[in-house]
Design an enzyme around this catalytic site. Structure first.
Site, mmCIF file in Angstrom:
data_model
loop_
_atom_site.group_PDB
_atom_site.id
_atom_site.type_symbol
_atom_site.label_atom_id
_atom_site.label_comp_id
_atom_site.label_asym_id
_atom_site.label_seq_id
_atom_site.Cartn_x
_atom_site.Cartn_y
_atom_site.Cartn_z
ATOM 1 N N GLY A 204 -13.078 19.512 16.943
ATOM 2 C CA GLY A 204 -12.678 18.168 17.336
ATOM 3 C C GLY A 204 -11.356 17.781 16.724
ATOM 4 O O GLY A 204 -10.879 18.408 15.781
ATOM 5 N N PRO A 206 -8.447 15.723 14.682
ATOM 6 C CA PRO A 206 -8.443 15.169 13.327
ATOM 7 C C PRO A 206 -8.924 13.726 13.346
ATOM 8 O O PRO A 206 -8.583 12.984 14.265
ATOM 9 C CB PRO A 206 -6.975 15.233 12.898
ATOM 10 N N THR A 208 -12.023 12.648 13.651
ATOM 11 C CA THR A 208 -13.222 12.365 14.427
ATOM 12 C C THR A 208 -14.483 12.417 13.567
ATOM 13 O O THR A 208 -15.573 12.203 14.077
ATOM 14 C CB THR A 208 -13.365 13.339 15.608
ATOM 15 N N GLY A 209 -14.336 12.730 12.291
ATOM 16 C CA GLY A 209 -15.478 12.662 11.395
ATOM 17 C C GLY A 209 -16.123 14.001 11.062
ATOM 18 O O GLY A 209 -17.272 14.044 10.628
ATOM 19 N N LYS A 210 -15.385 15.090 11.212
ATOM 20 C CA LYS A 210 -15.959 16.410 10.923
ATOM 21 C C LYS A 210 -16.278 16.559 9.430
ATOM 22 O O LYS A 210 -17.369 17.005 9.066
ATOM 23 C CB LYS A 210 -14.994 17.513 11.385
ATOM 24 N N THR A 211 -15.326 16.172 8.599
ATOM 25 C CA THR A 211 -15.563 16.249 7.157
ATOM 26 C C THR A 211 -16.709 15.330 6.767
ATOM 27 O O THR A 211 -17.575 15.698 5.968
ATOM 28 C CB THR A 211 -14.290 15.835 6.387
ATOM 29 N N HIS A 425 14.072 -1.400 30.478
ATOM 30 C CA HIS A 425 13.232 -0.206 30.422
ATOM 31 C C HIS A 425 11.746 -0.584 30.448
ATOM 32 O O HIS A 425 10.976 -0.099 31.281
ATOM 33 C CB HIS A 425 13.560 0.598 29.160
ATOM 34 N N GLU A 426 11.366 -1.471 29.561
ATOM 35 C CA GLU A 426 9.947 -1.867 29.481
ATOM 36 C C GLU A 426 9.533 -2.636 30.739
ATOM 37 O O GLU A 426 8.432 -2.441 31.255
ATOM 38 C CB GLU A 426 9.680 -2.700 28.223
ATOM 39 N N ASP A 501 9.034 9.337 27.388
ATOM 40 C CA ASP A 501 8.404 9.190 28.705
ATOM 41 C C ASP A 501 8.557 10.469 29.512
ATOM 42 O O ASP A 501 7.622 10.936 30.151
ATOM 43 C CB ASP A 501 9.086 8.063 29.502
HETATM 44 P P1 ADP Z 1 -11.939 14.973 10.303
HETATM 45 O O1 ADP Z 1 -12.558 15.791 9.233
HETATM 46 O O2 ADP Z 1 -12.569 15.184 11.640
HETATM 47 O O3 ADP Z 1 -10.452 15.045 10.369
HETATM 48 P P2 ADP Z 1 -12.837 12.813 8.682
HETATM 49 O O4 ADP Z 1 -14.266 13.149 8.543
HETATM 50 O O5 ADP Z 1 -11.949 13.164 7.552
HETATM 51 O O6 ADP Z 1 -12.254 13.436 10.014
HETATM 52 O O7 ADP Z 1 -12.708 11.266 9.036
HETATM 53 C C1 ADP Z 1 -11.871 10.410 8.303
HETATM 54 C C2 ADP Z 1 -12.508 9.071 8.129
HETATM 55 O O8 ADP Z 1 -12.686 8.418 9.370
HETATM 56 C C3 ADP Z 1 -13.893 9.133 7.541
HETATM 57 O O9 ADP Z 1 -13.854 9.211 6.155
HETATM 58 C C4 ADP Z 1 -14.492 7.831 8.022
HETATM 59 O O10 ADP Z 1 -14.084 6.753 7.224
HETATM 60 C C5 ADP Z 1 -13.871 7.648 9.380
HETATM 61 N N1 ADP Z 1 -14.735 8.162 10.437
HETATM 62 C C6 ADP Z 1 -14.455 9.158 11.300
HETATM 63 N N2 ADP Z 1 -15.466 9.355 12.151
HETATM 64 C C7 ADP Z 1 -16.432 8.478 11.822
HETATM 65 C C8 ADP Z 1 -17.729 8.202 12.339
HETATM 66 N N3 ADP Z 1 -18.249 8.874 13.359
HETATM 67 N N4 ADP Z 1 -18.435 7.231 11.744
HETATM 68 C C9 ADP Z 1 -17.926 6.546 10.708
HETATM 69 N N5 ADP Z 1 -16.725 6.758 10.188
HETATM 70 C C10 ADP Z 1 -15.968 7.702 10.737
HETATM 71 ZN ZN ZN Z 2 9.339 4.104 28.194
#
Ligand code: ADP
Ligand code: ZN
Length: 597
Positions: A204, A206, A208-211, A425-426, A501
């Site tokens: 996923g 960066p 998105t909450g993988k860590t 432009h805008e 653009d």
């Molecule tokens: P990744 O490892 O995918 O890059 P992280 O886990 O480091 O993302 O996410 C960074 C921060 O974003 C988390 O510490 C949290 O605060 C927030 N976050 C991301 N996804 C979620 C989620 N599903 N629920 C709650 N907080 C989230």
């Molecule tokens: Zn533009």
């Protein structure tokens, strides 16, 4: 993270210092040694002459150093270094032994290995080697010090992250719960003969909450969490990455049950190549990782989670059974997911009564969890600096914009000419979009510079869609090119302001042709990106030409369409641009009013 980097930098500096110092010592020794050699050169002795002298009993002592062409001979009680080329050392030694047995008075300098050794200078000649060994040990030690695997908690209770802190991702959590159970009660699974995945790949974007989810698994199972980033494995010293991987797993085995988390695994795990230097170093690291993954005992309760945004880049070997054989896609949060994430991060913050998290969620399609968390944090900061008692809708809206396009820069000096250009432009984007069914939801148009952009047109994005239609993509192209078209029509000049653009439009057009099979001429064929199309033997260079032509045709058509719309509604273009110059910012409602008049 920063602290760790600091530390590593320090070690690196020390390491470089020590290396330079030792290199100087070694160099000095080599120079001194060479001087000796020069002297010896004056005293060469031919092999045949040497044999003759031995036979005539003129030589009293011979010393030989292993691997050296120089020998020391004692003649008339005087020891002299002579350089001689001995064609066959073994035969030479035997010859001298014979002479000794015959009763010749030759002294043998001989060690137990039955090799003549010049013991007097032994240590001296071994010195460079010894120093090199010391240097090597020092490097190994440094590497130990630089060890980057971080055990967040040897005591499990410290990883307090739990699943309830991870919003959305319900199905993903469901899938990961069995890992938690396994970490808690491995015996149960082993008795049953169940195979638990050892490696799980989290794919996923960066943020998105993988860590977060990896930590939550550790937290739920109450086991330690060791994390390392793929980029940290890549080092300038060959073999270091591999040894880091080995150490990481050694450490994990010591504290098992535990979780190993490898972020950015694509940094080490991208497809192996036969290259050298950094690439082969990379291969070594990857190979070590594969070895470690294969080397798990059944009994070992270690789960390796790895994160990547580019699973397609990974070496296929990593994905084989027993390695990262389970993949979980962590998608961008949908509407409900975003609302849940906002709820979690609103804990402990004070809001005005009219603040509605649902409507913020509606306005933030495409945002990651990290960005949503950031929005709420920014809104709290904005509210504080404005002296508000609680966070207001306005604070949140500004936080959204701040996160979206970077800081507002009211005080950046903008020339009148630039301002006019930006306004047209805008206005061009907005007016063109207004006449395109899929693009007309304008939220705000502004010429206040933000980040690198001189202005922006914000669209309503409250629809969660899974698919994008061809019509929508075509109209997106037209609205993207509306900015450039307006500059040309209204000011008869074009600017660099449209570069982004144009970049986006070209990407969309080429994706339509090569990824989504939306081009009539080429049809539904998946093709590599236009950059390396000629690498594809299959379709050949002719295909590259066709793709190029088709992309160009789509862009040209879109640009012409944008021009048509603007020429037809030139009066509106002027009104919108002039309003922008006057007010700098127009809301969606104000914008729509211009068209109702
Ligand atoms: P990744 O490892 O995918 O890059 P992280 O886990 O480091 O993302 O996410 C960074 C921060 O974003 C988390 O510490 C949290 O605060 C927030 N976050 C991301 N996804 C979620 C989620 N599903 N629920 C709650 N907080 C989230
Ligand atoms: Zn533009």
């Amino acid at each position: 993270m920063d602290q760790n980097n600091e530390k590593n930098k320090k070690y690196l500096m020390i390491l470089i210092g020590v290396t330079v110092a030792l290199a100087l010592i070694v160099a000095t020794i080599i120079i001194v040694n060479n001087r000796n050699v020069d002297k010896q050169d004056e005293d060469k002795i031919a092999y045949t002459e040497l044999i003759k002298m031995i036979n005539e009993g003129q030589i009293e002592k011979i010393e030989m150093t292993v691997g050296s062409t120089s020998i020391k001979v004692k003649q008339n009680n005087v020891e002299k270094e002579k350089s001689a080329i001995i064609p066959n050392t073994q035969a030479f030694i035997e010859l001298i032994q014979e002479k000794v047995q015959e009763g010749n008075n030759i002294e043998l300098i001989q060690n137990q290995l039955n090799i003549f050794l010049k013991i007097s200078s032994g240590i001296y000649s071994w010195l460079p080697t010894i120093i090199l060994i010391i240097l090597f040990i020092v490097i190994l030690k440094m590497q130990g010090l630089g060890e980057k695997g971080k055990v967040y908690d040897a005591e499990a209770s410290k990883t307090k992250t739990k699943f309830n802190e991870v919003a959305g991702l319900d199905e993903e959590k469901q899938e990961l719960i069995e890992i938690v159970d396994f970490l808690k009660q491995p015996e149960k699974f082993n008795q049953m003969g169940a195979k638990i995945p050892r490696g799980v790949l989290l794919c996923g974007k960066p943020g998105t909450g993988k860590t977060l989810i990896a930590k939550a698994i550790a937290g739920e199972a109450a086991v330690p969490f060791i994390s390392m980033s793929g980029s940290e494995f890549i080092e300038m010293f060959a073999g270091l990455g591999a040894s880091r991987v080995r150490k990481l797993f050694e450490k994990a085995k010591k504290i098992a049950p535990c979780i190993i988390f490898i972020d950015e695994i694509d940094a080490i795990g991208s497809r192996r190549s036969s290259g050298n230097g950094a690439e082969s170093e990379n291969n070594q690291t990857l190979n070590q990782l594969l070895v470690e993954m294969d080397g798990f005992d059944r009994e070992e309760t270690i789960i390796v989670l790895a994160a990547t945004n580019r699973p397609e880049m990974l070496d296929k070997a990593l994905l084989r059974p027993g390695r990262f054989d389970r993949q979980i896609v962590i998608a961008l949060p949908d509407l409900n997911g975003r609302e849940d994430i906002l709820k979690i991060h609103s804990r402990g913050k004070r809001f005005n009564a009219d603040v509605n998290l649902r409507s913020i969620a509606e306005d933030t399609a495409g945002f990651t969890g990290a960005e949503l968390a950031n929005i709420l944090n920014e809104s709290a900061i904005i509210a504080t600096t404005r002296g508000h008692a609680a966070i207001s809708n306005g604070d949140i809206e500004d936080a959204v914009k701040k996160v979206m396009v970077g800081l507002e820069k009211h005080n950046r000096v903008v020339s009148e000419k630039d301002k006019k250009l930006t306004a047209y432009h805008e206005a061009g984007h907005a007016v063109v979009s207004r006449f395109l069914d899929t693009q007309k939801g304008i939220k705000e148009v502004s010429i206040i510079p933000r980040g690198v952009a001189g202005g922006y047109t914000m669209y309503k994005t409250n629809e969660d869609k899974f698919y994008t239609s061809k019509t929508e993509m075509e109209e997106k192209l037209i609205s993207l090119l509306g900015g450039r078209a307006a500059e040309k029509i209204a000011l008869n000049d074009i600017s660099t302001g449209a570069s982004n653009d144009i970049e986006v439009a070209t990407k969309i057009a080429s994706d339509m042709v090569t990824v989504y099979g939306m081009n009539d001429k080429i049809g539904p064929v998946s093709l590599p990106s236009t950059n390396n199309i000629s690498d594809i033997p299959f379709f050949g260079e002719n295909m590259a030409d066709v793709i190029g032509q088709e992309v160009k045709k789509m862009i040209d058509l879109s640009y012409n369409r944008a021009q048509e719309i603007l020429v037809q509604h030139i009066d509106k273009l002027h009104i919108v641009a002039e309003t922008l110059l006057e007010k700098e910012i127009i809301s969606g409602e104000e914008f729509n009013k211009i068209f109702e008049e």
